[in-house]
Design a protein around this motif. Structure first.
Motif, PDB file in Angstrom:
ATOM      1  N   GLY A   8       0.805  -1.208   0.000  1.00 42.92           N
ATOM      2  CA  GLY A   8       0.000   0.000   0.000  1.00 42.92           C
ATOM      3  C   GLY A   8       0.838   1.257   0.000  1.00 42.92           C
ATOM      4  N   GLN A   9       0.162   2.383  -0.149  1.00 41.52           N
ATOM      5  CA  GLN A   9       0.811   3.677  -0.104  1.00 41.52           C
ATOM      6  C   GLN A   9       0.855   4.195   1.332  1.00 41.52           C
ATOM      7  OE1 GLN A   9      -1.703   5.799  -2.906  1.00 41.52           O
ATOM      8  NE2 GLN A   9      -0.273   5.403  -4.576  1.00 41.52           N
ATOM      9  N   THR A  10       1.693   5.172   1.582  1.00 45.71           N
ATOM     10  CA  THR A  10       1.789   5.761   2.908  1.00 45.71           C
ATOM     11  C   THR A  10       0.450   6.368   3.334  1.00 45.71           C
ATOM     12  OG1 THR A  10       2.886   7.454   4.251  1.00 45.71           O
ATOM     13  CG2 THR A  10       2.607   7.928   1.908  1.00 45.71           C
ATOM     14  N   VAL A  11       0.187   6.310   4.623  1.00 46.71           N
ATOM     15  CA  VAL A  11      -1.028   6.930   5.151  1.00 46.71           C
ATOM     16  C   VAL A  11      -0.745   8.351   5.648  1.00 46.71           C
ATOM     17  CG1 VAL A  11      -2.074   4.733   5.775  1.00 46.71           C
ATOM     18  CG2 VAL A  11      -0.663   5.961   7.473  1.00 46.71           C
ATOM     19  N   ALA A  12       0.492   8.804   5.487  1.00 42.06           N
ATOM     20  CA  ALA A  12       0.850  10.200   5.788  1.00 42.06           C
ATOM     21  C   ALA A  12       0.469  10.619   7.209  1.00 42.06           C
ATOM     22  CB  ALA A  12       0.215  11.139   4.769  1.00 42.06           C
ATOM     23  N   GLY A  13       0.747   9.741   8.178  1.00 39.61           N
ATOM     24  CA  GLY A  13       0.520  10.088   9.574  1.00 39.61           C
ATOM     25  C   GLY A  13      -0.866   9.802  10.104  1.00 39.61           C
ATOM     26  N   ASP A  14      -1.761   9.298   9.250  1.00 40.77           N
ATOM     27  CA  ASP A  14      -3.149   9.042   9.645  1.00 40.77           C
ATOM     28  C   ASP A  14      -3.274   7.601  10.147  1.00 40.77           C
ATOM     29  OD1 ASP A  14      -5.875   8.701   9.908  1.00 40.77           O
ATOM     30  OD2 ASP A  14      -6.372   9.776   8.068  1.00 40.77           O
ATOM     31  N   ARG A  15      -3.113   7.416  11.455  1.00 38.66           N
ATOM     32  CA  ARG A  15      -3.157   6.060  12.010  1.00 38.66           C
ATOM     33  C   ARG A  15      -4.521   5.410  11.822  1.00 38.66           C
ATOM     34  NH1 ARG A  15      -0.447   7.118  17.886  1.00 38.66           N
ATOM     35  NH2 ARG A  15      -2.463   8.161  18.068  1.00 38.66           N
ATOM     36  N   ASP A  16      -5.586   6.189  11.906  1.00 39.44           N
ATOM     37  CA  ASP A  16      -6.925   5.621  11.710  1.00 39.44           C
ATOM     38  C   ASP A  16      -7.091   5.086  10.290  1.00 39.44           C
ATOM     39  OD1 ASP A  16      -7.674   6.167  14.299  1.00 39.44           O
ATOM     40  OD2 ASP A  16      -8.613   8.084  13.812  1.00 39.44           O
ATOM     41  N   ALA A  17      -6.533   5.806   9.315  1.00 42.19           N
ATOM     42  CA  ALA A  17      -6.597   5.330   7.937  1.00 42.19           C
ATOM     43  C   ALA A  17      -5.828   4.026   7.790  1.00 42.19           C
ATOM     44  CB  ALA A  17      -6.038   6.388   6.984  1.00 42.19           C
ATOM     45  N   ALA A  18      -4.675   3.932   8.446  1.00 40.06           N
ATOM     46  CA  ALA A  18      -3.886   2.702   8.388  1.00 40.06           C
ATOM     47  C   ALA A  18      -4.654   1.541   9.002  1.00 40.06           C
ATOM     48  CB  ALA A  18      -2.557   2.894   9.110  1.00 40.06           C
ATOM     49  N   LEU A  19      -5.247   1.775  10.163  1.00 43.11           N
ATOM     50  CA  LEU A  19      -6.000   0.701  10.825  1.00 43.11           C
ATOM     51  C   LEU A  19      -7.212   0.292   9.999  1.00 43.11           C
ATOM     52  CD1 LEU A  19      -5.718   2.030  14.475  1.00 43.11           C
ATOM     53  CD2 LEU A  19      -4.665  -0.065  13.579  1.00 43.11           C
ATOM     54  N   GLY A  20      -7.809   1.242   9.280  1.00 38.33           N
ATOM     55  CA  GLY A  20      -8.911   0.899   8.392  1.00 38.33           C
ATOM     56  C   GLY A  20      -8.459  -0.013   7.263  1.00 38.33           C
ATOM     57  N   GLN A  21      -7.316   0.300   6.667  1.00 36.18           N
ATOM     58  CA  GLN A  21      -6.778  -0.572   5.615  1.00 36.18           C
ATOM     59  C   GLN A  21      -6.428  -1.950   6.179  1.00 36.18           C
ATOM     60  OE1 GLN A  21      -3.907   0.747   2.683  1.00 36.18           O
ATOM     61  NE2 GLN A  21      -4.244   2.883   3.291  1.00 36.18           N
ATOM     62  N   ILE A  22      -5.818  -1.956   7.350  1.00 39.40           N
ATOM     63  CA  ILE A  22      -5.439  -3.225   7.980  1.00 39.40           C
ATOM     64  C   ILE A  22      -6.680  -4.082   8.231  1.00 39.40           C
ATOM     65  CG2 ILE A  22      -4.514  -4.252  10.092  1.00 39.40           C
ATOM     66  CD1 ILE A  22      -2.598  -1.786  10.208  1.00 39.40           C
ATOM     67  N   ALA A  23      -7.742  -3.464   8.715  1.00 38.38           N
ATOM     68  CA  ALA A  23      -8.972  -4.210   9.000  1.00 38.38           C
ATOM     69  C   ALA A  23      -9.560  -4.800   7.723  1.00 38.38           C
ATOM     70  CB  ALA A  23      -9.992  -3.289   9.676  1.00 38.38           C
ATOM     71  N   ARG A  24      -9.672  -3.986   6.668  1.00 32.53           N
ATOM     72  CA  ARG A  24     -10.278  -4.462   5.415  1.00 32.53           C
ATOM     73  C   ARG A  24      -9.446  -5.548   4.753  1.00 32.53           C
ATOM     74  NH1 ARG A  24     -11.196   1.077   5.197  1.00 32.53           N
ATOM     75  NH2 ARG A  24      -9.425   1.441   3.796  1.00 32.53           N
ATOM     76  N   ALA A  25      -8.140  -5.312   4.665  1.00 32.90           N
ATOM     77  CA  ALA A  25      -7.270  -6.291   4.009  1.00 32.90           C
ATOM     78  C   ALA A  25      -7.192  -7.585   4.811  1.00 32.90           C
ATOM     79  CB  ALA A  25      -5.877  -5.705   3.817  1.00 32.90           C
ATOM     80  N   SER A  26      -7.184  -7.478   6.136  1.00 31.31           N
ATOM     81  CA  SER A  26      -7.112  -8.676   6.977  1.00 31.31           C
ATOM     82  C   SER A  26      -8.382  -9.509   6.853  1.00 31.31           C
ATOM     83  CB  SER A  26      -6.866  -8.291   8.432  1.00 31.31           C
ATOM     84  OG  SER A  26      -5.635  -7.608   8.575  1.00 31.31           O
ATOM     85  N   ARG A  27      -9.540  -8.852   6.796  1.00 34.95           N
ATOM     86  CA  ARG A  27     -10.792  -9.590   6.603  1.00 34.95           C
ATOM     87  C   ARG A  27     -10.767 -10.340   5.273  1.00 34.95           C
ATOM     88  NH1 ARG A  27     -13.353  -4.964   8.887  1.00 34.95           N
ATOM     89  NH2 ARG A  27     -13.833  -4.175   6.800  1.00 34.95           N
ATOM     90  N   ALA A  28     -10.309  -9.666   4.229  1.00 32.82           N
ATOM     91  CA  ALA A  28     -10.242 -10.310   2.915  1.00 32.82           C
ATOM     92  C   ALA A  28      -9.271 -11.484   2.940  1.00 32.82           C
ATOM     93  CB  ALA A  28      -9.813  -9.292   1.856  1.00 32.82           C
ATOM     94  N   ALA A  29      -8.130 -11.303   3.606  1.00 30.12           N
ATOM     95  CA  ALA A  29      -7.149 -12.386   3.692  1.00 30.12           C
ATOM     96  C   ALA A  29      -7.714 -13.571   4.467  1.00 30.12           C
ATOM     97  CB  ALA A  29      -5.877 -11.877   4.354  1.00 30.12           C
ATOM     98  N   GLY A  30      -8.381 -13.274   5.576  1.00 28.36           N
ATOM     99  CA  GLY A  30      -8.981 -14.349   6.366  1.00 28.36           C
ATOM    100  C   GLY A  30     -10.044 -15.101   5.592  1.00 28.36           C
ATOM    101  N   GLN A  31     -10.869 -14.367   4.850  1.00 22.63           N
ATOM    102  CA  GLN A  31     -11.912 -15.015   4.045  1.00 22.63           C
ATOM    103  C   GLN A  31     -11.311 -15.883   2.949  1.00 22.63           C
ATOM    104  OE1 GLN A  31     -14.258 -11.671   2.762  1.00 22.63           O
ATOM    105  NE2 GLN A  31     -15.197 -11.367   4.770  1.00 22.63           N
ATOM    106  N   ALA A  32     -10.107 -15.509   2.480  1.00 24.59           N
ATOM    107  CA  ALA A  32      -9.434 -16.286   1.439  1.00 24.59           C
ATOM    108  C   ALA A  32      -8.644 -17.460   2.012  1.00 24.59           C
ATOM    109  CB  ALA A  32      -8.501 -15.381   0.639  1.00 24.59           C
ATOM    110  N   GLY A  33      -8.647 -17.591   3.339  1.00 23.02           N
ATOM    111  CA  GLY A  33      -7.987 -18.733   3.967  1.00 23.02           C
ATOM    112  C   GLY A  33      -6.558 -18.493   4.408  1.00 23.02           C
ATOM    113  N   ALA A  34      -6.094 -17.240   4.388  1.00 22.06           N
ATOM    114  CA  ALA A  34      -4.730 -16.959   4.822  1.00 22.06           C
ATOM    115  C   ALA A  34      -4.607 -17.081   6.333  1.00 22.06           C
ATOM    116  CB  ALA A  34      -4.310 -15.559   4.383  1.00 22.06           C
ATOM    117  N   ALA A  35      -3.478 -17.609   6.786  1.00 22.45           N
ATOM    118  CA  ALA A  35      -3.201 -17.696   8.214  1.00 22.45           C
ATOM    119  C   ALA A  35      -2.587 -16.413   8.740  1.00 22.45           C
ATOM    120  CB  ALA A  35      -2.259 -18.864   8.498  1.00 22.45           C
ATOM    121  N   VAL A  36      -1.968 -15.619   7.837  1.00 23.70           N
ATOM    122  CA  VAL A  36      -1.307 -14.379   8.251  1.00 23.70           C
ATOM    123  C   VAL A  36      -1.303 -13.417   7.075  1.00 23.70           C
ATOM    124  CG1 VAL A  36       1.012 -15.208   7.586  1.00 23.70           C
ATOM    125  CG2 VAL A  36       0.778 -13.417   9.337  1.00 23.70           C
TER     126      VAL A  36
END
Length: 255
Positions: A8-36
């Motif tokens: 991904g691209q830098t979030v330019a200091g916006d921790r909430d934006a980073a956590l939002g990306q982490i949440a969305r991408a992690s859900r997608a990874a989990g749904q696809a069967g990824a362990a990490v």
């Protein structure tokens, strides 16, 4: 074992934006069967910033933010962040399990250039843990370019290295050649998650990659945001995995 990474691209200091990306991408990874799923170096804040001391979090605070995201996703999360430690600022990456437990918190050993050396306190130890049945370690960016570190982890039984990264042009050869060579020569898998796009005067080259222990590229990103998914086999044919550690012959030039 399913492995995912987010480029991904830098979030330019916006921790909430980073956590939002982490949440969305992690859900997608989990749904696809990824362990990490692995995110880039200092992804929580951005890399090239003068306010990292103000944005830094303790290990406990970082774990508190990631734990509910990992539990919801059903997937372990590894992400880089500036760590507020008792002895100063650390360039760190934490891995939280799918049940919200801290598996490991790695502090970058090989600080890159004078800017990092002035900003961060270097780490002094490896970070190892078990993840979905595989012995796993974290190395951050420049760490994974050092063959002695990769060899030491292999000698400790590591099968998978998670590598949050913020690597910039003109060092594309690291993603193209160095990381694949490390996996192939040492017979272990590497998930190398880089930033992409620009930040201040830096241009990140992307080229994130998931390499198998047999030296095969399992998934490769270009220069734009992307999520990669790959599956590591439970076992690999020994004939296809490097035996350099056993075959190496020392040369005694004094003889």
């Amino acid at each position: 074992m399913g492995v995912a990474l987010w480029q991904g691209q830098t979030v330019a200091g916006d921790r909430d934006a980073a956590l939002g990306q982490i949440a969305r991408a992690s859900r997608a990874a989990g749904q696809a069967g990824a362990a990490v799923i692995v995110f880039p170096e200092l992804f929580l804040t951005g890399y090239e910033r003068d306010d990292l001391n103000e944005l830094a979090l303790s290990v406990e605070d970082m774990a508190d933010r990631l734990a509910p995201l990992a539990r919801e996703a059903g997937c372990a999360i590894c992400v880089g962040y500036p760590e507020r430690a008792a002895d100063g600022l650390r360039n760190s990456a934490i891995c939280v399990s799918s049940t919200g437990e801290v598996l490991g918190n790695h502090r970058k050993i090989q600080l890159y250039g004078p800017a990092e050396a002035e900003r961060f306190v270097p780490g002094s130890r490896y970070t190892l843990f078990d993840l979905a049945g595989k012995r796993t370690a974290i190395l951050i960016c420049y760490d994974v370019e050092f063959a002695p570190h990769v060899a030491a982890l292999r000698d400790k039984g590591v099968e998978l290295i998670l590598a949050p990264t913020a690597a910039m042009r003109p060092f594309e050869h690291v993603g193209d050649h160095v990381v694949p060579a490390m996996a192939a020569n040492h017979g272990l898998a590497i998930a190398y998650a880089n930033l992409c796009g620009s930040e201040a005067d830096l241009e990140y080259f992307g080229l994130s990659v998931i390499m198998g222990p047999d030296g095969k590229t399992l998934a490769r990103a270009g220069s734009d945001p992307a999520m990669l998914l790959a599956t590591l086999k439970r076992q690999y044919d020994p004939a296809l995995v490097s035996t350099q550690a056993q075959d190496f012959r020392h040369v005694d030039e004094t003889a």
